[in-house]
Write an enzyme that holds these catalytic residues in place. Structure first.
Site, PDB file in Angstrom:
ATOM      1  CB  CYS B 131      -0.921  -0.055   1.097  1.00  0.00           C
ATOM      2  SG  CYS B 131      -2.061   1.419   0.998  1.00  0.00           S
ATOM      3  CG  ASN B 193      -1.564  -1.967  -3.740  1.00  0.00           C
ATOM      4  OD1 ASN B 193      -2.455  -1.212  -3.929  1.00  0.00           O
ATOM      5  ND2 ASN B 193      -1.719  -2.716  -2.736  1.00  0.00           N
ATOM      6  N   GLY B 266     -10.843  -3.839  -9.439  1.00  0.00           N
ATOM      7  CA  GLY B 266     -10.996  -2.717  -8.612  1.00  0.00           C
ATOM      8  C   GLY B 266     -11.807  -1.401  -8.746  1.00  0.00           C
TER       9      GLY B 266
END
Ligand SMILES: Cc1cc2nc3c(=O)[nH]c(=O)nc-3n(C[C@H](O)[C@H](O)[C@H](O)COP(=O)(O)OP(=O)(O)OC[C@H]3O[C@@H](n4cnc5c(N)ncnc54)[C@H](O)[C@@H]3O)c2cc1C
Ligand SMILES: Cc1cc2nc3c(=O)[nH]c(=O)nc-3n(C[C@H](O)[C@H](O)[C@H](O)COP(=O)(O)O)c2cc1C
Ligand code: FES
Lengths: 245, 303
Positions: B131, B193, B266
């Site tokens: 993250c 990510n 996502g």
């Protein structure tokens, strides 16, 4: 919440930068004033949140100000074109708290959600006072529409070119009220917070990723814990508000 | 008949579609819209040891074909996730779910995973070492092969379920990090990510995001994701879960050809809450178009 296609019935300027858009479609997910819709626009990734100004079976009215790219695109749309909307978003105002004399305060594009609210409160027999705040005379809109509903209407302009000179809080001094409902830019909300003596309900804005509670993009801290403006908001009660700065 | 079933680390899935962590909450918002049991599974919101509010707002910015988020892992903390979120999740989702976990120290990761390991609802762990939003936090683990391997080992030690390590694209050599995780015992790799990004408001000349920068995702990052999934899938033997910009059934097929066993979606869920449902419905026709009968057979099928 519902997703649906709406057909534009009307899209007209009310002032230099504020437009009224009427849309036809499935409005059954819209349950209370103060809720919003989230609009998909071709070529733009995120949807645009806009408050419900009015909603009568199958017809939705939005008032929006052209501020950036998306609202500029909206302003150029014409009757017959279609828009993909998420409807029935947010908690909306609690009408049961209004008492006999609710006071509605709206500044700029905080004005629109007051319309359906005033309409419903008046239908319940409440004595409604509406105070609308603008920068200057040629930005004023919807004064007559509120009056036609049967509300007592006052207007404040920051430069004094129309109505009371100053902010909505300068026009509320002698109003007797039992509860208040407000929406507008944050400095106005803070001024209302300070100037009011009863409990009331505030509608907030935040940058949104989804508008329906999935992304945590719009969270704020409140006295009773973290809330998502799009889900547990946009309406927060006065006692719950924690100003961040 | 198009065969959509895949097997991810020993668990059979009806299809490879997985809403990505942070875009699907704990499932129940979407369960109001459609039966989420049509999904392969979903990865729930990044969970940490302690409750987190995340970063100050504004923490969302729009971009061309994508968005930046700097949510900063807002979640109620593992205790409340177990006592409040999982029961609600269980009421609307009956398949094994993927538990996305974040931490700020190796001990954090181990603590959170150990607690969650006892929950029968959980099928897989997806350990987010990537993250980009949290200063001095997740970022550092995902940028070094040694640190990523250390987290992998610590989590493996306290869990009995398959552990996927979710990698950051904000590194010079993602393959070396994936390999380090594989050697440390990871059962799978998931990537990518978000990519570190930033926007400036021309009117105020200030960053749009309060935290200045955040994670860029959405359809714009799809080619970067395909490239990284391809490279990692070529280099490791464990399954790879591909994500980044996936929006259509054809994107899913492309990811799988690049080497993905399953595919996450996502940001697309945020703009179209029915995105995953539509992708699942569209898959059979897309497969037929490219003369594919079984998705399992196209994994890594790039020529
Ligand atoms: C719950 C809610 C209700 C709203 N109701 C109204 C209304 O009734 N009438 C009206 O004119 N405006 C309303 N707004 C503000 C409106 O959403 C923004 O003016 C609009 O999104 C600007 O879009 P743009 O593309 O023109 O601006 P751009 O600056 O080009 O937009 C870029 C991005 O920032 C977002 N954004 C920009 N300004 C705002 C803002 N003030 N709040 C939230 N997101 C923003 C946009 O949605 C978009 O994702 C409301 C906002 C919220 C959160
Ligand atoms: C709003 C938002 C929140 C996210 N939160 C998390 C998170 O908590 N944990 C995590 O591992 N990834 C998180 N991500 C990253 C996504 O799971 C995904 O890896 C990334 O967005 C790329 O996929 P996309 O392009 O389809 O969005 C988040 C993404 C978004 C847009
Ligand atoms: S905008 Fe996504 S949770 Fe509120």
């Amino acid at each position: 919440m519902k997703q649906g296609m709406f057909t534009i019935a009307e899209n007209t300027p009310l002032t230099q930068s504020v437009y009224r858009m009427r849309l036809a479609g499935d409005t059954t997910a819209i349950t209370s004033p103060g809720q919003f819709v989230n609009i998909k626009l071709d070529g733009y990734y995120l949807r645009r949140p806009i408050s419900v100004c009015d909603c009568v079976s199958g017809e939705l009215t939005l008032l929006y100000k052209v501020v950036g790219h998306g609202t500029e695109v909206m302003s150029r749309m014409t009757a017959g074109q279609q828009l993909d909307l998420l409807t029935g978003l947010g908690n909306g105002y609690d009408l049961s708290k209004s008492g006999a004399r609710p006071l509605l305060l709206g500044g700029g594009v905080g004005v629109p959600p007051r319309y359906m609210l005033a309409k419903e409160l008046i239908a319940q027999g409440k004595q409604v006072t509406v105070i609308l705040g603008f920068n200057k005379k040629d930005e004023v809109f919807y004064e007559e529409e509120f009056r036609a509903l049967g509300a007592e209407v006052r207007v404040a302009t920051a430069d004094g070119s129309y109505g009371t000179k100053g902010f909505v809080t300068d026009a509320m001094q002698d109003v007797a009220y039992t509860h208040f409902y407000t929406c507008g830019p944050e400095p106005m909300l803070k001024a209302v917070y300070k100037a009011t003596t009863t409990s009331g309900q505030f509608s907030f804005e935040e940058r949104m990723g989804c508008g329906f509670g999935a992304c945590m993009g719009c969270s704020c801290k409140t006295i009773t814990g973290n809330k998502r403006i799009c889900k547990e908001g946009p309406v927060l009660v006065k006692e719950d508000i924690l100003w961040q700065n | 008949m198009a065969e959509l079933k895949v097997n991810l680390c020993g668990i059979e899935m009806d299809n490879p579609i997985i809403p990505a962590s942070g875009t699907f909450g704990y499932g129940y918002e979407f369960a109001e819209l459609y039966d989420i049991n049509i999904l392969g599974t979903f990865s729930f919101k990044g969970t940490t040891k302690e409750p987190r509010f995340g970063n100050p707002t504004p923490r969302i910015a729009e971009c061309t074909a994508g968005m930046i988020n700097a949510v900063g892992l807002q979640n109620p903390g593992v205790e409340k996730v177990i006592s409040e979120e999982l029961p609600k999740l269980k009421a609307c989702f009956h398949k094994p779910v993927m538990a996305n976990v974040s931490g700020f120290s190796v001990e954090d990761y181990a603590y959170t995973c150990e607690k969650l390991n006892a929950c029968p609802e959980i099928g897989w762990f997806e350990v987010n070492v990537s993250c980009p939003n949290v200063h001095g936090g997740g970022m550092s683990f995902g940028t070094s092969p040694e640190a990523a391997a250390e987290v992998t080992r610590a989590v493996k030690k306290v869990t009995t379920k398959p552990v996927l390590i979710k990698l950051s694209p904000n590194v010079t050599d993602i393959v070396s990090i994936a390999k380090a995780c594989e050697e440390a015992g990871a059962d799978g790799i998931s990537l990518i990510n978000t990519m570190l990004g930033m926007r400036i408001d021309l009117r105020t000349r200030r960053p749009v995001i309060a935290n200045k920068m955040g994670g860029f995702s959405g359809s714009a990052i799809f080619p970067v994701a395909v490239r990284m999934v391809y490279h990692v899938a070529q280099a490791v033997k464990i399954p790879v879960v591909g994500m980044g910009g996936v929006t259509t059934a054809e994107d899913v097929i492309e990811m799988m050809l690049a080497g993905a066993t399953a595919v996450q979606v996502g940001a697309a869920n945020l703009v179209d809450p029915f995105a995953c449902k539509k992708i699942i419905e569209d898959l059979p026709a897309a497969m037929e178009k490219y003369r594919m009968t079984s998705l399992r057979e196209i994994i890594g099928g790039i020529q």
